[in-house]
Design a protein around this motif. Structure first.
Motif, short mmCIF file in Angstrom:
data_model
loop_
_atom_site.label_atom_id
_atom_site.label_comp_id
_atom_site.label_asym_id
_atom_site.label_seq_id
_atom_site.Cartn_x
_atom_site.Cartn_y
_atom_site.Cartn_z
N TYR A 176 -1.23 14.64 10.83
CA TYR A 176 -0.90 13.34 10.97
C TYR A 176 -2.31 12.96 12.00
O TYR A 176 -2.74 11.82 11.77
N SER A 195 -4.54 9.98 10.41
CA SER A 195 -4.21 8.38 11.28
C SER A 195 -5.49 8.27 12.17
O SER A 195 -5.69 7.09 12.29
N TRP A 207 2.93 9.82 5.28
CA TRP A 207 1.82 8.73 5.00
C TRP A 207 2.54 7.17 5.42
O TRP A 207 2.01 6.53 5.97
N VAL A 251 2.06 7.23 9.15
CA VAL A 251 0.73 6.86 9.29
C VAL A 251 0.40 5.33 9.11
O VAL A 251 -0.39 4.53 9.90
N SER A 274 1.69 3.45 11.92
CA SER A 274 0.84 3.50 13.14
C SER A 274 -0.44 2.77 13.13
O SER A 274 -0.71 2.18 14.06
N ALA A 310 -2.12 10.39 19.38
CA ALA A 310 -1.62 10.72 18.12
C ALA A 310 -1.09 12.34 18.00
O ALA A 310 0.26 12.52 17.49
N THR A 356 8.22 15.16 8.51
CA THR A 356 7.70 14.34 9.48
C THR A 356 7.95 14.92 10.79
O THR A 356 7.80 14.05 11.72
#
Lengths: 296, 408
Positions: free
Chosen positions: A79, A83, A161, A164, A167, A228, A247
């Motif tokens: 992540y 991200s 995803w 992401v 975010s 993050a 996740t």
């Protein structure tokens, strides 16, 4: 002159202490004492409902072999790795465009910054609906173009995803504001000189803008990586770590260990492991900045 | 200036005297906002008899309830009186933070024998009562009569088997209208637990060291439930993960049948559709989970005696009578369920009361519920297609067993 300054200092030093006192007290109480307590708790077994019993390194050793915590560590690293670069790049590009717009600058700034001011939990709740496979707005749009719907939060390869995506879109307002400030600080003379030498727009961005905003990039990368690593809200609200733990983030594991399974010792140990990882990553970045960050 | 100070002082004194009328203030923590009006009436009645006690109702939604309670307890700020459920009772009682209410019940003239034994024992330890069930709940098959009429399908009745449920779901499913015949929910208490038990299976082995649902009748039951999703007769897991079947899809007319608790009856009776309820369909046998929420008292509160008095009051016949009249939940007190049924005239709510006869108590063990959470996570993956069924069963068994082992 010197003596009056000294006089002023002596008199006002107490006033200054008085002014910062309450916040120091607050930080001590709600941050540093809590911090010390969690360090202590990480070496105990504690259900929060009884008294802690000493556990030595048990919690740390178990965290290192627990497959779910291992999985959450991998997910968190992935992540962070996706991200942060996407988030920083997207907000940089938007900032460049906004910077070039001659009029309504502040309106656009507000437009992009407003989502960032919204409560993350509220955003996540709404996005959870938008991501819904049967009723969500994203799939409704896809269907109108005769495209098959996507199981945004329910399929293993996609869910992370989607988080992401969420975010980046909801968080980019912050990056844009910081980049705009950085862009504003670049002296116009550099651009004028480049123009005289006949540099193309792209060359100007590559050779002048980017090097001169590297302090901003550095600041954003460091702070974005730290936050993050601690991603929690969207995961708690939207996927609860699923599907198939794809996740599950470290923060989610910490939350679950503590507040679902009453294992606050384990939760604290994982939290300190996360702290060590963030410390190490940040230290490497601070050291490495000499190589690529240019201060004007 | 002096006068002003004198005025201020007298004002403060009179304020504190006024506050003195509510000398003992206690909090009452609950998770179901639907029951708020009924409970507020009870509080008013209690305060009328005990003017020196002030009860403040605090609703914490289910999703955050246990988190908040744990944190509050650790911080020495737990609710004085609060709702407890079966699976969490062993955890809380073994930590010694609940007050033994046996004496308080006696003082208030509460006859413990008037409460269902299975539920009384859920909240008792070493012969002491730490709480009495305020209500009891069973699971039924709710159905949307309007959708049944439109599809010309006969309503469910007490002779229904699993095959009947499947047949009806097929007839009721209408993809064009966006209607699913049945919501095969992944929930435990209102969902798959009942199906496993009805198929003659069990959730855990007798010694509570192994989960039993990945094999034999348990597995068959899960496969049966999952088949609704596979065949498109039920919304899939992803859809139900963000749009709740119990509170949104079913009362919204998107789903024709759903298994849900008796606590939903009152809410469903006010839905814009004609909704009724039938017993859960039979497989090898008929089974429903029975559970009841209890009021318990924190044993470290400042006004503990007042709190115990309030908790005991809630278990008196008078209080239970008021619960019955409100129709919010089935009162646990013997003989009062008929009033609850009468309060929901648009439904055959009696079937939910009668369900107590074939009910199985809510699983509860000192090992906590992590095994169940692990199973729930795998079921969610199967339901949204992330994990194939057979692979899921293997995973579910391993994860559940590991959790049980760890809790030893």
């Amino acid at each position: 002159m010197g003596t009056t300054l000294q006089k002023w200092r002596k008199k006002d030093v107490w006033r200054a202490y008085f002014l910062v006192g309450p916040s120091i007290l607050g930080l001590l109480l709600f941050f540093y004492i809590a911090l010390g307590f969690s360090f202590f708790i990480s070496f105990t077994h504690w259900s929060a409902l009884d008294t802690p019993t000493f556990a030595g390194l048990d919690n740390y050793l178990r965290a290192l072999v627990d497959p779910q915590i291992g999985q959450s560590l991998v997910n968190t690293l992935v992540y962070v790795a996706i991200s942060v670069p996407i988030g920083v790049t997207v907000s940089f590009v938007y900032a460049l465009i906004l910077h070039a717009i001659p009029r309504f600058k502040s309106t656009f700034r507000l437009f992009f910054f407003l989502p960032f001011l919204t409560l993350p939990v509220a955003l996540a709740l709404v996005w959870k609906w938008m991501f819904n496979k049967s009723f969500g707005v994203f799939n409704t749009v896809l269907h109108t173009f005769n495209l098959p719907g996507i199981d945004w939060l329910g399929s293993r390869g996609v869910a992370l995803w989607s988080i992401v995506f969420f975010s980046v879109v909801t968080g980019m307002g912050y990056g844009i504001i910081i980049f705009l400030a950085g862009l504003k600080n670049i002296t116009q003379e550099y651009y004028d000189a480049a123009k005289m030498d006949g540099a193309s727009g792209f060359t100007v961005i590559r050779r002048i803008t980017v090097p001169l905003v590297t302090p901003t990039i550095f600041f954003l990368v460091v702070t974005d990586i730290i936050s993050a690593f601690q991603v929690f809200d969207p995961i708690y609200i939207m996927t609860k770590g699923g599907p198939a733990d794809s996740t599950r983030s470290i923060m989610f594991s910490i939350y679950q260990e503590g507040f679902t399974y009453y294992r606050f010792g384990d939760a604290s140990a994982v939290a300190w492991i996360l702290f060590a990882i963030i410390m190490a990553v940040t230290a490497v970045q601070l050291y490495g900045q000499k190589k690529w960050v240019h201060y004007e | 200036m002096k006068k002003r100070i004198a005025l201020l002082v007298s004002l403060m004194i009179s304020l504190s005297v006024a506050g003195g009328a509510f000398a003992q203030s206690i909090t009452y923590g609950i998770w179901d906002a639907n029951q708020r009006p009924a409970l507020e009436k009870l509080i008013t009645a209690f305060q009328a008899d005990n003017p020196s006690i002030k009860v403040t109702l605090q609703v914490v939604p289910w999703a955050d309830y246990w988190t908040k309670l744990t944190a509050a307890t650790a911080g020495g700020q737990a609710f004085d009186v609060f709702w407890m459920n079966g699976p969490n009772f062993p955890v809380y009682s073994s930590k010694g933070i609940l007050r033994d209410l046996t004496g308080d019940f006696k003082k208030a003239g509460v006859d413990v024998a008037m409460y269902p034994k299975a539920l009384v024992s859920l909240y008792a330890k070493d012969g002491k009562n730490y709480g009495l069930p305020k209500d009891f709940d069973t699971i039924g098959l709710y159905y949307n009569k309007d959708l049944f009429d439109k599809a010309k399908v006969a309503y469910p009745n007490d002779s229904w088997t699993w095959d009947d449920l499947k047949k009806a779901a097929k007839a009721l499913t209408d993809p064009k209208a966006g209607v699913w015949g049945f919501a095969a929910i992944t929930g435990d208490q209102a969902g798959w637990w009942n199906f496993v038990l009805a198929n003659g299976g069990q959730l855990l082995s007798a010694d509570q060291t192994k989960v039993m649902v990945a094999q034999g009748p348990g597995r068959e039951a899960l496969k049966y439930l999952y088949s609704f999703v596979q065949e498109g007769l039920s919304p899939d897991g992803s859809t139900m993960a963000s749009v709740e079947p119990e509170t949104q899809l079913f009362p919204g007319g998107k789903v024709a049948m759903i298994t849900a608790g008796s606590w939903m009856a009152k809410t469903y009776s006010t839905a814009p559709f004609k909704i009724d309820v039938a017993p859960l369909p039979k497989a090898k046998t008929r089974a429903t989970i029975i559970h009841g929420v209890a009021n318990v008292v924190w044993n470290k509160g400042k006004n503990q005696d007042a709190a115990a008095k309030f908790a005991a009051f809630l278990s008196t016949k008078k209080a239970q009578q008021m619960v019955a009249e409100s129709g919010s939940v089935i009162p646990a007190y013997q003989g009062l369920a008929t009033q609850w049924v009468a309060s929901i005239p648009s439904m055959h709510a009696q079937v939910l009361v009668d369900a107590a006869q074939y009910a199985v108590p809510y699983p509860s063990s000192v090992k906590g519920m992590e095994w169940n959470d692990q199973i729930a996570a795998v079921l969610a993956d199967i339901w949204n297609g992330a994990t194939p069924f057979d692979e899921g069963m293997t995973k579910l068994e391993a994860a559940g067993n590991a959790a049980l082992k760890r809790a030893q």
